[in-house]
Design a protein around this motif. Structure first.
Motif, PDB file in Angstrom:
ATOM      1  N   HIS A  65       0.830  -1.298   0.024  1.00 37.57           N
ATOM      2  CA  HIS A  65       0.094  -0.125  -0.052  1.00 37.57           C
ATOM      3  C   HIS A  65       0.911   1.345   0.117  1.00 37.57           C
ATOM      4  O   HIS A  65       0.455   2.368  -0.720  1.00 37.57           O
ATOM      5  N   VAL A  66       1.870   1.282   0.826  1.00 38.62           N
ATOM      6  CA  VAL A  66       2.718   2.418   0.851  1.00 38.62           C
ATOM      7  C   VAL A  66       3.542   2.677  -0.491  1.00 38.62           C
ATOM      8  O   VAL A  66       3.404   3.689  -1.039  1.00 38.62           O
ATOM      9  N   ALA A  67       3.974   1.475  -1.171  1.00 41.82           N
ATOM     10  CA  ALA A  67       4.511   1.602  -2.326  1.00 41.82           C
ATOM     11  C   ALA A  67       3.499   2.097  -3.511  1.00 41.82           C
ATOM     12  O   ALA A  67       3.939   3.154  -4.081  1.00 41.82           O
ATOM     13  N   ASP A  68       2.393   1.721  -3.398  1.00 43.59           N
ATOM     14  CA  ASP A  68       1.291   2.269  -4.401  1.00 43.59           C
ATOM     15  C   ASP A  68       1.144   3.751  -4.148  1.00 43.59           C
ATOM     16  O   ASP A  68       0.992   4.531  -5.072  1.00 43.59           O
ATOM     17  N   LEU A  70       3.124   6.034  -2.875  1.00 45.41           N
ATOM     18  CA  LEU A  70       4.034   6.774  -3.395  1.00 45.41           C
ATOM     19  C   LEU A  70       4.326   6.593  -4.978  1.00 45.41           C
ATOM     20  O   LEU A  70       4.495   7.778  -5.539  1.00 45.41           O
ATOM     21  N   ASP A  71       3.806   5.587  -5.525  1.00 46.25           N
ATOM     22  CA  ASP A  71       3.680   5.874  -6.783  1.00 46.25           C
ATOM     23  C   ASP A  71       2.966   6.355  -7.554  1.00 46.25           C
ATOM     24  O   ASP A  71       2.985   7.541  -8.334  1.00 46.25           O
ATOM     25  N   ARG A  72       1.700   6.710  -7.023  1.00 44.66           N
ATOM     26  CA  ARG A  72       0.702   7.592  -7.447  1.00 44.66           C
ATOM     27  C   ARG A  72       0.945   9.071  -7.189  1.00 44.66           C
ATOM     28  O   ARG A  72       0.681   9.875  -7.984  1.00 44.66           O
ATOM     29  N   VAL A  73       1.826   9.222  -6.040  1.00 45.21           N
ATOM     30  CA  VAL A  73       2.057  10.581  -5.729  1.00 45.21           C
ATOM     31  C   VAL A  73       3.138  11.080  -6.752  1.00 45.21           C
ATOM     32  O   VAL A  73       2.943  12.163  -7.149  1.00 45.21           O
ATOM     33  N   GLU A  74       4.075  10.194  -7.023  1.00 44.69           N
ATOM     34  CA  GLU A  74       5.081  10.622  -8.046  1.00 44.69           C
ATOM     35  C   GLU A  74       4.676  10.890  -9.542  1.00 44.69           C
ATOM     36  O   GLU A  74       4.950  11.648 -10.001  1.00 44.69           O
ATOM     37  N   ASP A  75       3.550   9.941  -9.587  1.00 43.45           N
ATOM     38  CA  ASP A  75       3.085  10.240 -11.010  1.00 43.45           C
ATOM     39  C   ASP A  75       2.218  11.775 -11.070  1.00 43.45           C
ATOM     40  O   ASP A  75       2.415  12.420 -11.983  1.00 43.45           O
ATOM     41  N   LEU A  76       1.440  12.120 -10.187  1.00 43.33           N
ATOM     42  CA  LEU A  76       0.794  13.229 -10.225  1.00 43.33           C
ATOM     43  C   LEU A  76       1.879  14.324 -10.022  1.00 43.33           C
ATOM     44  O   LEU A  76       1.521  15.380 -10.874  1.00 43.33           O
ATOM     45  N   VAL A  77       2.957  14.336  -9.311  1.00 37.71           N
ATOM     46  CA  VAL A  77       3.896  15.315  -9.291  1.00 37.71           C
ATOM     47  C   VAL A  77       4.578  15.566 -10.716  1.00 37.71           C
ATOM     48  O   VAL A  77       4.880  16.710 -11.194  1.00 37.71           O
ATOM     49  N   ALA A  78       4.976  14.447 -11.131  1.00 34.40           N
ATOM     50  CA  ALA A  78       5.546  14.501 -12.878  1.00 34.40           C
ATOM     51  C   ALA A  78       4.680  15.103 -13.736  1.00 34.40           C
ATOM     52  O   ALA A  78       5.377  15.705 -14.782  1.00 34.40           O
ATOM     53  N   ARG A  79       3.315  14.708 -13.578  1.00 34.89           N
ATOM     54  CA  ARG A  79       2.392  15.360 -14.806  1.00 34.89           C
ATOM     55  C   ARG A  79       1.932  16.735 -14.406  1.00 34.89           C
ATOM     56  O   ARG A  79       1.384  17.274 -15.405  1.00 34.89           O
ATOM     57  N   ARG A  80       2.477  17.194 -13.479  1.00 38.38           N
ATOM     58  CA  ARG A  80       2.015  18.635 -13.256  1.00 38.38           C
ATOM     59  C   ARG A  80       2.772  19.859 -14.207  1.00 38.38           C
ATOM     60  O   ARG A  80       3.989  19.709 -14.072  1.00 38.38           O
ATOM     61  N   PRO A  81       2.139  20.541 -15.185  1.00 36.54           N
ATOM     62  CA  PRO A  81       2.820  21.128 -16.122  1.00 36.54           C
ATOM     63  C   PRO A  81       3.566  22.386 -15.842  1.00 36.54           C
ATOM     64  O   PRO A  81       4.525  22.889 -16.327  1.00 36.54           O
ATOM     65  N   GLU A  82       3.269  22.704 -14.459  1.00 34.65           N
ATOM     66  CA  GLU A  82       3.873  23.918 -13.994  1.00 34.65           C
ATOM     67  C   GLU A  82       5.267  23.587 -13.217  1.00 34.65           C
ATOM     68  O   GLU A  82       5.981  24.666 -12.838  1.00 34.65           O
ATOM     69  N   VAL A  83       5.687  22.426 -12.980  1.00 33.37           N
ATOM     70  CA  VAL A  83       6.801  21.875 -12.716  1.00 33.37           C
ATOM     71  C   VAL A  83       7.798  20.904 -13.378  1.00 33.37           C
ATOM     72  O   VAL A  83       6.959  20.253 -14.109  1.00 33.37           O
ATOM     73  N   GLU A  84       8.973  21.081 -13.164  1.00 34.23           N
ATOM     74  CA  GLU A  84       9.739  20.105 -13.859  1.00 34.23           C
ATOM     75  C   GLU A  84      10.306  19.212 -12.881  1.00 34.23           C
ATOM     76  O   GLU A  84      11.134  19.615 -12.015  1.00 34.23           O
ATOM     77  N   LEU A  85      10.051  17.865 -12.584  1.00 31.09           N
ATOM     78  CA  LEU A  85      10.779  17.019 -11.881  1.00 31.09           C
ATOM     79  C   LEU A  85      12.064  16.632 -11.990  1.00 31.09           C
ATOM     80  O   LEU A  85      12.389  15.900 -12.951  1.00 31.09           O
TER      81      LEU A  85
END
Length: 98
Positions: A65-68, A70-85
């Protein structure tokens, strides 16, 4: 009990002041908290207007559950157009390992 965290190093787009930076980082942190029921905060680069460090953590009974989450959190941050990861560092440990 499992503890997981991820930290992001972000480059912000066309930002010229700390006020503009806050208008990007605060909604991101708020969305992470609301959508995933995690703890999230701006953690580094506090006085630099084009960079941001954001940390996210959670506790759960199951490591998967923790890994899942964190995966979804990282995906959301990576998809934000106003930031570059620039980078993401994560860790998942058992509470017994602390």
């Amino acid at each position: 009990m499992w503890v997981g965290w991820i930290s992001f190093d972000l480059l912000l787009g066309d930002v010229h002041s700390l006020k503009q930076k806050r208008s990007i980082v605060r909604p991101l942190v708020s969305d992470l908290r609301r959508l995933f029921a995690v703890s999230a905060a701006e953690t580094t680069h506090l006085d630099v207007h084009r960079r941001a460090g954001v940390g996210v953590s959670l506790v759960a009974a199951d490591s998967q559950h923790v890994a899942d989450v964190l995966d979804r959190v990282e995906d959301l941050v990576a998809r934000r157009p106003e930031v570059e990861l620039l980078s993401a560092q994560r860790r998942v440990i058992r509470s017994d390992d602390l």
